[in-house]
Design an enzyme around this catalytic site. Structure first.
Site, PDB file in Angstrom:
ATOM      1  N   ALA A   1      16.833  41.404  46.114  1.00 11.27           N
ATOM      2  CA  ALA A   1      17.769  40.945  45.082  1.00 11.27           C
ATOM      3  C   ALA A   1      17.011  40.550  43.808  1.00 11.27           C
ATOM      4  O   ALA A   1      17.511  40.727  42.694  1.00 11.27           O
ATOM      5  CB  ALA A   1      18.579  39.765  45.613  1.00 11.27           C
TER       6      ALA A   1
ATOM      7  N   ALA B   1      29.327  47.442  50.005  1.00  3.92           N
ATOM      8  CA  ALA B   1      27.978  47.978  50.188  1.00  3.92           C
ATOM      9  C   ALA B   1      27.933  49.414  49.659  1.00  3.92           C
ATOM     10  O   ALA B   1      28.912  50.158  49.798  1.00  3.92           O
ATOM     11  CB  ALA B   1      27.622  47.948  51.669  1.00  3.92           C
TER      12      ALA B   1
ATOM     13  N   THR C   1      33.732  40.388  44.955  1.00 13.04           N
ATOM     14  CA  THR C   1      32.720  41.029  45.796  1.00 13.04           C
ATOM     15  C   THR C   1      32.622  42.528  45.507  1.00 13.04           C
ATOM     16  O   THR C   1      33.494  43.106  44.851  1.00 13.04           O
ATOM     17  CB  THR C   1      32.999  40.827  47.303  1.00 13.04           C
ATOM     18  OG1 THR C   1      34.224  41.466  47.619  1.00 13.04           O
ATOM     19  CG2 THR C   1      33.059  39.354  47.664  1.00 13.04           C
ATOM     20  N   TYR C   2      31.560  43.129  46.040  1.00  7.78           N
ATOM     21  CA  TYR C   2      31.226  44.528  45.748  1.00  7.78           C
ATOM     22  C   TYR C   2      30.870  45.178  47.074  1.00  7.78           C
ATOM     23  O   TYR C   2      29.990  44.680  47.794  1.00  7.78           O
ATOM     24  CB  TYR C   2      30.018  44.506  44.816  1.00  7.78           C
ATOM     25  CG  TYR C   2      29.622  45.827  44.215  1.00  7.78           C
ATOM     26  CD1 TYR C   2      30.315  46.343  43.138  1.00  7.78           C
ATOM     27  CD2 TYR C   2      28.519  46.527  44.711  1.00  7.78           C
ATOM     28  CE1 TYR C   2      29.921  47.538  42.553  1.00  7.78           C
ATOM     29  CE2 TYR C   2      28.127  47.715  44.130  1.00  7.78           C
ATOM     30  CZ  TYR C   2      28.838  48.220  43.048  1.00  7.78           C
ATOM     31  OH  TYR C   2      28.445  49.407  42.467  1.00  7.78           O
TER      32      TYR C   2
ATOM     33  N   GLN D   1      25.439  30.956  51.324  1.00  3.23           N
ATOM     34  CA  GLN D   1      26.215  31.473  52.447  1.00  3.23           C
ATOM     35  C   GLN D   1      27.044  30.311  52.994  1.00  3.23           C
ATOM     36  O   GLN D   1      26.660  29.136  52.828  1.00  3.23           O
ATOM     37  CB  GLN D   1      25.212  31.973  53.516  1.00  3.23           C
ATOM     38  CG  GLN D   1      25.809  32.474  54.790  1.00  3.23           C
ATOM     39  CD  GLN D   1      26.703  33.672  54.542  1.00  3.23           C
ATOM     40  OE1 GLN D   1      27.815  33.511  54.026  1.00  3.23           O
ATOM     41  NE2 GLN D   1      26.226  34.848  54.892  1.00  3.23           N
TER      42      GLN D   1
ATOM     43  N   HIS E   1      29.863  40.610  41.602  1.00  4.47           N
ATOM     44  CA  HIS E   1      28.818  40.818  42.606  1.00  4.47           C
ATOM     45  C   HIS E   1      28.314  42.257  42.444  1.00  4.47           C
ATOM     46  O   HIS E   1      29.103  43.159  42.186  1.00  4.47           O
ATOM     47  CB  HIS E   1      29.376  40.701  44.028  1.00  4.47           C
ATOM     48  CG  HIS E   1      29.887  39.348  44.397  1.00  4.47           C
ATOM     49  ND1 HIS E   1      29.823  38.859  45.692  1.00  4.47           N
ATOM     50  CD2 HIS E   1      30.504  38.386  43.668  1.00  4.47           C
ATOM     51  CE1 HIS E   1      30.368  37.656  45.728  1.00  4.47           C
ATOM     52  NE2 HIS E   1      30.792  37.342  44.511  1.00  4.47           N
TER      53      HIS E   1
ATOM     54  N   GLU F   1      35.813  32.885  45.116  1.00  2.00           N
ATOM     55  CA  GLU F   1      35.400  34.266  45.369  1.00  2.00           C
ATOM     56  C   GLU F   1      36.601  35.075  45.876  1.00  2.00           C
ATOM     57  O   GLU F   1      37.354  34.614  46.732  1.00  2.00           O
ATOM     58  CB  GLU F   1      34.293  34.308  46.437  1.00  2.00           C
ATOM     59  CG  GLU F   1      33.877  35.733  46.761  1.00  2.00           C
ATOM     60  CD  GLU F   1      32.851  35.827  47.877  1.00  2.00           C
ATOM     61  OE1 GLU F   1      31.724  35.321  47.701  1.00  2.00           O
ATOM     62  OE2 GLU F   1      33.169  36.403  48.936  1.00  2.00           O
TER      63      GLU F   1
ATOM     64  N   ASP G   1      12.775  32.125  53.410  1.00  2.00           N
ATOM     65  CA  ASP G   1      14.009  32.033  52.623  1.00  2.00           C
ATOM     66  C   ASP G   1      13.765  31.256  51.333  1.00  2.00           C
ATOM     67  O   ASP G   1      14.304  31.594  50.278  1.00  2.00           O
ATOM     68  CB  ASP G   1      15.108  31.342  53.441  1.00  2.00           C
ATOM     69  CG  ASP G   1      15.711  32.309  54.450  1.00  2.00           C
ATOM     70  OD1 ASP G   1      16.209  33.352  54.026  1.00  2.00           O
ATOM     71  OD2 ASP G   1      15.655  32.011  55.652  1.00  2.00           O
TER      72      ASP G   1
ATOM     73  N   ARG H   1      20.892  42.049  47.316  1.00  2.00           N
ATOM     74  CA  ARG H   1      20.278  43.249  47.893  1.00  2.00           C
ATOM     75  C   ARG H   1      21.356  44.058  48.616  1.00  2.00           C
ATOM     76  O   ARG H   1      21.425  45.260  48.514  1.00  2.00           O
ATOM     77  CB  ARG H   1      19.182  42.801  48.869  1.00  2.00           C
ATOM     78  CG  ARG H   1      18.637  43.926  49.738  1.00  2.00           C
ATOM     79  CD  ARG H   1      17.460  44.592  49.078  1.00  2.00           C
ATOM     80  NE  ARG H   1      17.125  45.893  49.625  1.00  2.00           N
ATOM     81  CZ  ARG H   1      16.580  46.133  50.794  1.00  2.00           C
ATOM     82  NH1 ARG H   1      16.268  45.131  51.601  1.00  2.00           N
ATOM     83  NH2 ARG H   1      16.294  47.356  51.181  1.00  2.00           N
TER      84      ARG H   1
END
Ligand code: FAD
Length: 307
Positions: A116, A41, A38-39, A191, A66, A7, A173, A96
């Protein structure tokens, strides 16, 4: 054979971009299954994320984008998905995302997509609408083409072995993860966690709940005590006191890095021995530590070891 993937996050300056692309050469040469980007927020990094993804499209490694949906309308989210598909991206990590700091669920407009799982459905929907079928030449019959259903996209989702900070219970979860698979997700990435049994127990519980997709463990080599404190604060994970003590006892940055790499390599070996299908490594945009972890876990071949 177990897989591995990396990542990255989009660089925030020209100097960071140069450093990233230097590290990227080494990461690509190692031969990962994919590299995810990654993206920010609310789409704050959309253009810089897309820049790194476009760069990856020119390599042999599959890029994974992402995407977050908190704060977006259906129309906005569909537009972004179309933009990424048009760029050639066929692999997503649907998230999400977190509401802005200080904003609680229900307080203000947090977007049309409540989870999500809804983003997973929307990605499939946009892809199918865009390319409902493909035509393939029929060998031996010049000009003839057979029709196939449209290319399926890979859609990964996040999973939380120690529970999401906003989740009320482990079963919530597990239900969320199962709902994401039912919505069309075909890969889960966890995670970060610090003890192998946390991942292995979670996978057992997910299988018992009916989740069948691959669940890749997210592994982060933590190269300093200060960084560990920050990561624990950001993720809401419990502080791994054993690792913190070892990092604090190391005399200099070089010794701290060795502690971090050895801890991540031992964790990787333990989850692989317990049946993990591969490793997803959080790189912090640097190659040395994650490649050392892969070497420690026995996942780099001799050829790749020189990468
Ligand atoms: P969901 O799957 O919708 O929910 C996650 C969990 O939260 C569920 O288990 C659910 O039980 C619980 N939950 C959600 N909402 C509520 C609620 N209202 N009440 C009670 N429980 C609730 N963030 C970024 O901004 N950009 C990234 O690129 C990014 N990449 C990530 C990559 C990985 C592998 C992981 C694990 C996380 C990443 N994140 C990223 C962080 C992620 O956006 C947050 O963890 C976010 O809070 C949840 O997103 P989700 O997709 O897991 O949401």
């Amino acid at each position: 054979m177990a897989t591995f993937s990396f990542e990255l996050y989009p660089p925030r300056s020209a100097a960071a971009e140069c450093a990233l692309y230097a590290s990227l050469d080494h990461l690509v040469a190692a031969g990962p299954e994919f590299i995810s980007v990654t993206y920010g927020a609310n789409g704050s990094s959309r253009d810089s994320s897309l820049g790194v993804l476009r760069h990856l499209l020119e390599t042999d490694v599959k890029p994974m984008a992402h995407l977050t949906c908190v704060g977006s309308t259906y129309a906005d989210a569909s537009r972004v998905i179309r933009q990424f598909l048009d760029a050639g991206i066929t692999s997503f990590l649907a998230l999400r995302g977190d509401p802005p700091a200080g904003v609680a669920e229900g307080d203000s407009f947090l977007g049309d997509l409540g989870s999500a799982g809804e983003l997973v459905q929307l990605i499939h929907h946009v892809q199918e609408e865009r390319a409902p079928f493909s035509q393939v030449e029929v060998p031996g019959f010049p000009g003839a083409r057979s029709i196939h259903s449209g290319e399926k996209v890979t859609i990964a989702v996040a999973a939380f072995p120690n529970g999401h900070p906003r989740s009320r219970s482990v079963s919530q979860d597990l239900d969320t993860l199962l709902a994401k698979e039912a919505a069309g997700a075909n890969l889960a990435i966890t995670q970060l966690f610090f003890h192998a049994e946390e991942y292995l127990r979670f996978v057992d519980q997910a299988r018992a709940a009916g989740v069948t997709m691959r669940i890749l463990p997210g592994i982060m080599p933590v190269l300093g005590a200060q960084r560990l404190r920050r990561i624990v604060e950001l993720t809401g994970e419990s502080m791994p006191i054993d690792l913190l003590r070892q990092l604090e006892a190391a005399d200099d940055p070089g010794a701290q890095q060795r502690v971090g790499v050895e801890h991540a390599a031992a964790l990787s070996s333990a989850v692989l021995a317990g049946g993990a299908p591969g490793l997803h490594l959080y790189t912090f945009n640097q190659h040395e530590a994650v490649l050392a972890v892969l070497r420690g876990a026995g996942l780099l071949t001799n050829v790749k070891e020189n990468a």
